[in-house]
Design a protein around this motif. Structure first.
Motif, PDB file in Angstrom:
ATOM      1  N   LEU A 448       4.169  56.885 -30.613  1.00  0.00           N
ATOM      2  CA  LEU A 448       3.522  57.440 -31.808  1.00  0.00           C
ATOM      3  C   LEU A 448       3.112  56.190 -32.760  1.00  0.00           C
ATOM      4  CD1 LEU A 448       3.044  59.368 -33.973  1.00  0.00           C
ATOM      5  CD2 LEU A 448       5.426  59.230 -34.725  1.00  0.00           C
ATOM      6  N   ILE A 449       4.269  55.325 -32.813  1.00  0.00           N
ATOM      7  CA  ILE A 449       3.845  54.044 -33.935  1.00  0.00           C
ATOM      8  C   ILE A 449       2.777  53.263 -33.361  1.00  0.00           C
ATOM      9  CG2 ILE A 449       4.825  52.174 -35.128  1.00  0.00           C
ATOM     10  CD1 ILE A 449       5.845  54.906 -36.023  1.00  0.00           C
ATOM     11  N   ALA A 450       2.805  53.079 -32.077  1.00  0.00           N
ATOM     12  CA  ALA A 450       1.600  52.205 -31.437  1.00  0.00           C
ATOM     13  C   ALA A 450       0.139  52.991 -31.660  1.00  0.00           C
ATOM     14  CB  ALA A 450       1.726  51.947 -29.994  1.00  0.00           C
ATOM     15  N   LYS A 451       0.195  54.301 -31.801  1.00  0.00           N
ATOM     16  CA  LYS A 451      -1.188  54.917 -31.894  1.00  0.00           C
ATOM     17  C   LYS A 451      -1.544  54.934 -33.206  1.00  0.00           C
ATOM     18  CE  LYS A 451      -3.348  59.325 -30.624  1.00  0.00           C
ATOM     19  NZ  LYS A 451      -4.496  58.704 -29.715  1.00  0.00           N
ATOM     20  N   VAL A 452      -0.440  55.215 -34.178  1.00  0.00           N
ATOM     21  CA  VAL A 452      -0.897  55.158 -35.743  1.00  0.00           C
ATOM     22  C   VAL A 452      -1.261  53.852 -36.071  1.00  0.00           C
ATOM     23  CG1 VAL A 452       0.283  55.504 -37.939  1.00  0.00           C
ATOM     24  CG2 VAL A 452       0.555  57.184 -36.207  1.00  0.00           C
ATOM     25  N   ARG A 453      -0.556  52.945 -35.289  1.00  0.00           N
ATOM     26  CA  ARG A 453      -1.021  51.443 -35.867  1.00  0.00           C
ATOM     27  C   ARG A 453      -2.412  51.251 -35.489  1.00  0.00           C
ATOM     28  NH1 ARG A 453       4.587  49.114 -34.650  1.00  0.00           N
ATOM     29  NH2 ARG A 453       5.416  48.362 -36.416  1.00  0.00           N
ATOM     30  N   ALA A 454      -3.077  51.491 -34.284  1.00  0.00           N
ATOM     31  CA  ALA A 454      -4.232  51.310 -34.041  1.00  0.00           C
ATOM     32  C   ALA A 454      -5.105  52.205 -34.603  1.00  0.00           C
ATOM     33  CB  ALA A 454      -4.321  51.768 -32.265  1.00  0.00           C
ATOM     34  N   ALA A 455      -4.695  53.257 -35.028  1.00  0.00           N
ATOM     35  CA  ALA A 455      -5.560  54.255 -35.784  1.00  0.00           C
ATOM     36  C   ALA A 455      -6.159  53.587 -37.097  1.00  0.00           C
ATOM     37  CB  ALA A 455      -5.294  55.640 -35.888  1.00  0.00           C
ATOM     38  N   ILE A 456      -5.014  53.168 -37.880  1.00  0.00           N
ATOM     39  CA  ILE A 456      -5.196  52.856 -39.296  1.00  0.00           C
ATOM     40  C   ILE A 456      -5.434  51.321 -39.459  1.00  0.00           C
ATOM     41  CG2 ILE A 456      -3.859  54.718 -39.806  1.00  0.00           C
ATOM     42  CD1 ILE A 456      -1.504  52.572 -40.441  1.00  0.00           C
ATOM     43  N   ALA A 457      -5.566  50.343 -38.433  1.00  0.00           N
ATOM     44  CA  ALA A 457      -5.651  49.085 -38.538  1.00  0.00           C
ATOM     45  C   ALA A 457      -6.851  48.614 -39.414  1.00  0.00           C
ATOM     46  CB  ALA A 457      -5.782  48.374 -37.059  1.00  0.00           C
ATOM     47  N   GLU A 458      -8.075  49.358 -39.396  1.00  0.00           N
ATOM     48  CA  GLU A 458      -9.352  49.251 -40.090  1.00  0.00           C
ATOM     49  C   GLU A 458     -10.006  50.370 -39.804  1.00  0.00           C
ATOM     50  OE1 GLU A 458     -10.680  45.339 -41.247  1.00  0.00           O
ATOM     51  OE2 GLU A 458     -12.770  46.140 -40.483  1.00  0.00           O
ATOM     52  N   ARG A 459     -10.469  51.265 -40.696  1.00  0.00           N
ATOM     53  CA  ARG A 459     -11.622  52.249 -40.744  1.00  0.00           C
ATOM     54  C   ARG A 459     -12.515  52.199 -42.016  1.00  0.00           C
ATOM     55  NH1 ARG A 459     -10.360  57.206 -38.708  1.00  0.00           N
ATOM     56  NH2 ARG A 459      -8.686  56.258 -37.370  1.00  0.00           N
ATOM     57  N   ARG A 460     -13.378  52.794 -41.868  1.00  0.00           N
ATOM     58  CA  ARG A 460     -14.245  52.800 -42.880  1.00  0.00           C
ATOM     59  C   ARG A 460     -14.550  54.652 -43.262  1.00  0.00           C
ATOM     60  NH1 ARG A 460     -18.204  50.693 -46.052  1.00  0.00           N
ATOM     61  NH2 ARG A 460     -18.089  48.655 -45.201  1.00  0.00           N
ATOM     62  N   GLN A 461     -14.216  54.734 -44.634  1.00  0.00           N
ATOM     63  CA  GLN A 461     -14.394  56.296 -45.073  1.00  0.00           C
ATOM     64  C   GLN A 461     -15.591  56.198 -46.073  1.00  0.00           C
ATOM     65  OE1 GLN A 461     -10.158  57.833 -43.980  1.00  0.00           O
ATOM     66  NE2 GLN A 461     -10.963  58.780 -45.872  1.00  0.00           N
ATOM     67  N   GLY A 462     -16.709  56.375 -46.077  1.00  0.00           N
ATOM     68  CA  GLY A 462     -17.948  56.177 -46.807  1.00  0.00           C
ATOM     69  C   GLY A 462     -18.020  55.014 -47.205  1.00  0.00           C
ATOM     70  N   ASP A 463     -17.976  54.548 -48.506  1.00  0.00           N
ATOM     71  CA  ASP A 463     -18.182  53.360 -49.233  1.00  0.00           C
ATOM     72  C   ASP A 463     -16.944  52.574 -49.131  1.00  0.00           C
ATOM     73  OD1 ASP A 463     -20.793  53.536 -49.341  1.00  0.00           O
ATOM     74  OD2 ASP A 463     -20.800  54.225 -51.400  1.00  0.00           O
TER      75      ASP A 463
END
Length: 504
Positions: A448-463
């Motif tokens: 779980l933690i590995a997946k969450v880490r990968a998901a939130i490392a860097e992402r763009r939401q709009g601007d």
């Protein structure tokens, strides 16, 4: 295994973590499962995740190019002009005759004219030091009435460094202070008949008023950076829900800020970076994206450095229908040997359907269909149902699930229920059930933690560009609920939300 959060216990949804991803489960219908007489009460509650106190970095960035342009526009290019007479441009000339010095030429006065200009103002800086560099050039011409000085000219150059320091009032209005540093790289002067005539001291008098000019112009130019508007944009952007996992199912962290902190500024590569942060609550949701909280007006600025720590509650859970087949297989394997019951002797037991669910007092209920046959009296065959309740426990910081405080009760299709009670209370059954129910959620927690880490490392939401990381994980105390056994997990890390509009 499941990882979930419940926005409202009455509308709990149930999820499983399987094959490294979150997946939705629905508990099997009660019909035909656990509806036998004397069954423990089935509960349908979930675990409501608490809102966690978090601090999120929301740095504010401003390009200093506009500040340089504003100062360049505000300060005139011609700083001052020179138009004056000097009584002794050339001192008296003397020669030595018969041991005495005799004046042959009187002192020559002259008229000085010229102009002092500046070049383009540029900004540089590092740390908290903003430096406006102003190149200054002086061009001077000297003439005298006797035409002995035929338009002698001199050039001088200086670099003025205006050091600017910033501060902010609680309403986000910027203020600044200026101090000047300068020196003539080429002091303006003229070489006439072996004499050097300099005018740097006169020029210095004219440079000093430049400090006042810059000090007066700076607040207006700082306001043009629109730092408050950017702070309001960053404040509104923090009222959001960040995706922790895209699907199977979607997992969201919702942020509700309460206050803004300002911890100073720094200059990097021509940009002004304000170290701002918001503190507030973070909540975890599974399923549809929760609505963004309503953002109030930008609050007053609070000076301080509260840090940057985000806390997430992400429970790991074992579904009861995952425990059922494990227990079924263990009982089937054990049924090949007789159970030795005190006062009864060897008893062969065949085990049928196994039912597991949550019951009252945060316990798990397990029901087992049983056919028990004493080997000494095969005709005394008893068919019925055994019910067991137990309390799941774990050690602090451990993901190992064990069960304790087992309680047995039975029900038979005719007289002879005592045989089932005795069978259920036998060490062969109680120890087998307790051991079979044991689970180790460490692997599921790590996945779980590995997946969450990968998901939130860097992402763009709009601007907005969102960067996050998980630094450490803490496990809590197990709880049994209506839909599963939950291991509360607190993930602690950092989140940064940066306004970074896409360029087209």
């Amino acid at each position: 295994m499941r990882h979930g959060s419940f926005a409202a216990p009455k509308q709990a949804q149930f999820f499983r973590w399987g094959l490294g991803a979150l997946s939705v489960l629905a508990l099997a219908a009660c019909s035909g499962r656990g509806d036998r007489a004397n069954a423990p009460v089935r509960v349908h509650d979930g675990i409501a995740l608490p809102a966690e106190a978090s601090i999120i970095s929301v740095p504010i960035e401003a390009d200093l190019t506009s500040l340089a342009k504003g100062l360049d526009h505000a300060v005139p290019t011609t700083l001052w002009t020179i138009d004056k007479r000097v009584a002794r441009c050339i001192p008296p000339q003397r020669v030595k005759i018969f041991g005495a010095r005799v004046k042959v030429l009187p002192a020559i006065p002259c008229a000085l004219s010229g102009v002092v200009t500046r070049g383009p103002i540029t900004l540089r800086g590092s740390g908290t030091d903003i430096v406006a560099e102003i190149p200054v050039n002086a061009h001077v011409t000297a003439r005298d009435a006797g035409a002995k000085l035929k338009g002698e000219t001199a050039d001088g150059a200086a670099t003025v460094a205006a050091h600017i320091t910033l501060d902010f009032a609680k309403d986000w209005s910027p203020t600044g202070k200026v101090r000047l540093q300068y020196g003539w790289t080429t002091p303006p002067g003229i070489d006439v008949l072996g004499q050097r005539i300099t005018f740097a001291d006169k020029a210095d008098e004219k440079l000093r008023p430049l400090l006042g000019k810059l000090q007066r112009e700076l607040p207006a130019q700082l306001r043009k950076l629109n730092l408050r508007a950017q702070a309001e944009r960053a404040w509104r952007s923090a009222f959001t829900s960040i995706s922790l996992n895209d699907d199977h199912p979607p997992v969201w962290m919702r942020i509700t800020p309460q206050q803004v902190f300002y911890g100073g500024y720094r200059i990097e590569e021509g940009e002004l970076h304000l170290d701002a942060a918001v503190d507030g609550n973070t909540e975890t949701f599974i399923g549809q994206r929760p609505p963004n909280p309503q953002a109030p007006a930008l609050p007053d600025l609070v000076k301080g450095t509260p840090g940057n720590e985000v806390r997430l509650s992400i429970p790991v859970a074992a579904d009861y229908d995952q425990l059922e087949p494990v227990l079924q297989r263990a009982l089937s394997k054990r049924s090949a040997r007789p159970f030795l019951l005190p006062g009864i002797g060897p008893v062969m037991a065949q085990f049928g359907q196994v039912t597991a669910y949550g019951t009252t007092e945060r316990r798990i209920a397990v029901g087992i269909d049983v056919v028990a046959t004493p080997t000494s009296s095969p005709s005394s065959r008893i068919q019925g149902h055994i019910w067991l309740t137990a309390r799941p426990i774990n050690q602090p910081g451990s993901a190992q699930v064990t069960f304790t405080d087992l309680q047995i009760q039975g029900h038979a299709d005719r007289l002879g229920g005592d045989l089932l009670i005795a069978l259920g209370n036998s060490p062969g059954i109680t120890s087998l059930i307790a051991t079979s129910l044991e689970q180790n959620l460490t692997k599921d927690l790590t996945g779980l933690i590995a997946k969450v880490r990968a998901a939130i490392a860097e992402r763009r939401q709009g601007d907005f560009l969102i960067r996050a990381r998980i630094d450490r994980v803490q496990t809590g105390i197990l709880q049994a609920a209506g839909n599963g056994v939950y291991l509360p997990v607190r993930a602690i890390g950092r989140v940064q939300i940066v306004y970074r509009p896409t360029r087209t």
